[in-house]
Design an enzyme around this catalytic site. Sequence first.
Site, PDB file in Angstrom:
ATOM      1  N   VAL A   1       0.949  -4.171   3.938  1.00 55.81           N
ATOM      2  CA  VAL A   1       0.704  -5.489   4.171  1.00 55.81           C
ATOM      3  C   VAL A   1       2.296  -6.089   3.528  1.00 55.81           C
ATOM      4  CG1 VAL A   1      -1.067  -5.431   4.421  1.00 55.81           C
ATOM      5  CG2 VAL A   1      -0.237  -6.007   2.039  1.00 55.81           C
TER       6      VAL A   1
ATOM      7  N   TYR B   1      -4.837   3.601   8.058  1.00 56.97           N
ATOM      8  CA  TYR B   1      -5.600   2.962   8.799  1.00 56.97           C
ATOM      9  C   TYR B   1      -6.989   3.519   9.700  1.00 56.97           C
ATOM     10  CZ  TYR B   1      -3.582   0.958   4.622  1.00 56.97           C
ATOM     11  OH  TYR B   1      -2.906   0.376   3.664  1.00 56.97           O
TER      12      TYR B   1
ATOM     13  N   LYS C   1       0.392   3.600  -3.033  1.00 52.48           N
ATOM     14  CA  LYS C   1      -0.632   4.427  -3.076  1.00 52.48           C
ATOM     15  C   LYS C   1      -0.220   5.354  -2.792  1.00 52.48           C
ATOM     16  CE  LYS C   1      -3.573   0.609  -0.840  1.00 52.48           C
ATOM     17  NZ  LYS C   1      -4.504   0.422   0.631  1.00 52.48           N
TER      18      LYS C   1
ATOM     19  N   SER D   1       0.809  -1.361  -0.147  1.00 51.55           N
ATOM     20  CA  SER D   1       0.436   0.101   0.191  1.00 51.55           C
ATOM     21  C   SER D   1       0.703   1.145  -0.409  1.00 51.55           C
ATOM     22  CB  SER D   1      -0.754  -0.229   0.742  1.00 51.55           C
ATOM     23  OG  SER D   1      -1.392  -1.235   1.026  1.00 51.55           O
TER      24      SER D   1
ATOM     25  N   TYR E   1      -3.724  -2.091 -10.515  1.00 52.98           N
ATOM     26  CA  TYR E   1      -3.407  -1.931  -9.150  1.00 52.98           C
ATOM     27  C   TYR E   1      -2.702  -3.042  -7.523  1.00 52.98           C
ATOM     28  CZ  TYR E   1      -4.638  -2.618  -4.081  1.00 52.98           C
ATOM     29  OH  TYR E   1      -4.947  -2.381  -2.497  1.00 52.98           O
TER      30      TYR E   1
END
Length: 310
Positions: free
Chosen positions: A264, A246, A70, A67, A194
């Site tokens: 992760v 998050y 991103k 992630s 992605y």
Amino acid sequence: MSASESLADAVAAVGREMQAHRGEGQVADYIPALARVDANRFGLAAITCDGEAVETGDAWVPFSIQSISKVFTLTLALERLGEGLWARVGREPSGSRFNSIVQLEAEQGVPRNPFINAGAIVVTDAVLAGRTPEVAIADIRDTLRRLSETDAIDVDKEVAASEAETGYRNFALANFMKGFGNIHGPVDDVLTTYFNQCSLRITCRQLARAGLFLANGGKDPISGEQVVSAEHARRINAIMLTCGHYDASGDFAFKVGLPGKSGVGGGILLIAPGRAAVAVWSPGLNAVGNSQVGTLALERLAARMGWSVF
Ligand code: GLN
């Protein structure tokens, strides 16, 4: 501990302190290819806006960016779409897990922020717009190569295939948003892009270098490249601070006090505005899906350096 300690001494001290913690947390296993990573790894690299680079541990070992990618797709999408992006994705912490679908129905398929999976899939759709997945993936990879000043960054095809095989939640999120008209490209193409962006392999050293522009108002202080406008850099940092971890973003701000983005794969990119970029990697995750030892290392480093923005 003192704020006048040198960065080299602080990084070395944190590296020593983390020896006792190696292996803590749970390696992500919902993506089968990620579960094979050695849980005992620990690496940290820091680079300052003056170009001073220091590292400790496995800072030269590639890991799965996941992630943290991103941050870089958000950078590309903001440059491509400008403010129009915010009609399709919000900038509010979700308070939900990274792969949650619950808010999407009530909020008409507009994800809370660009760092939860739903929001990142919209951002990837914006990066893809009008191009093939191959071209978009190469664009994301080449952006990271350029920013890190190395060609040694590639997609781990095994991880990408593993993500695609088990990506039931991501397919659900993308199809659900497509139903609301918030995914423009074909779902398969968006998710291929992605999964590949998440499967890029990068070292702490390369990641810290690639993120340095965010510590310097959007301009890479070493190459001189204006990667994004100062305004966009401010916004990306604000979203990293409020949404980068998050449903533990508040806790990370409380402990570290700086913008950060986790993945992760066990990596975290940390930005100390005006000062430095730091990347840490330790594969074991806490219950929320953020690197357990990585978070501790950044908490200690930021405290030693007096870096908190608060
Ligand atoms: N590729 C992962 C996923 O989509 C990224 C999640 C993460 O790093 N938090 O589930």
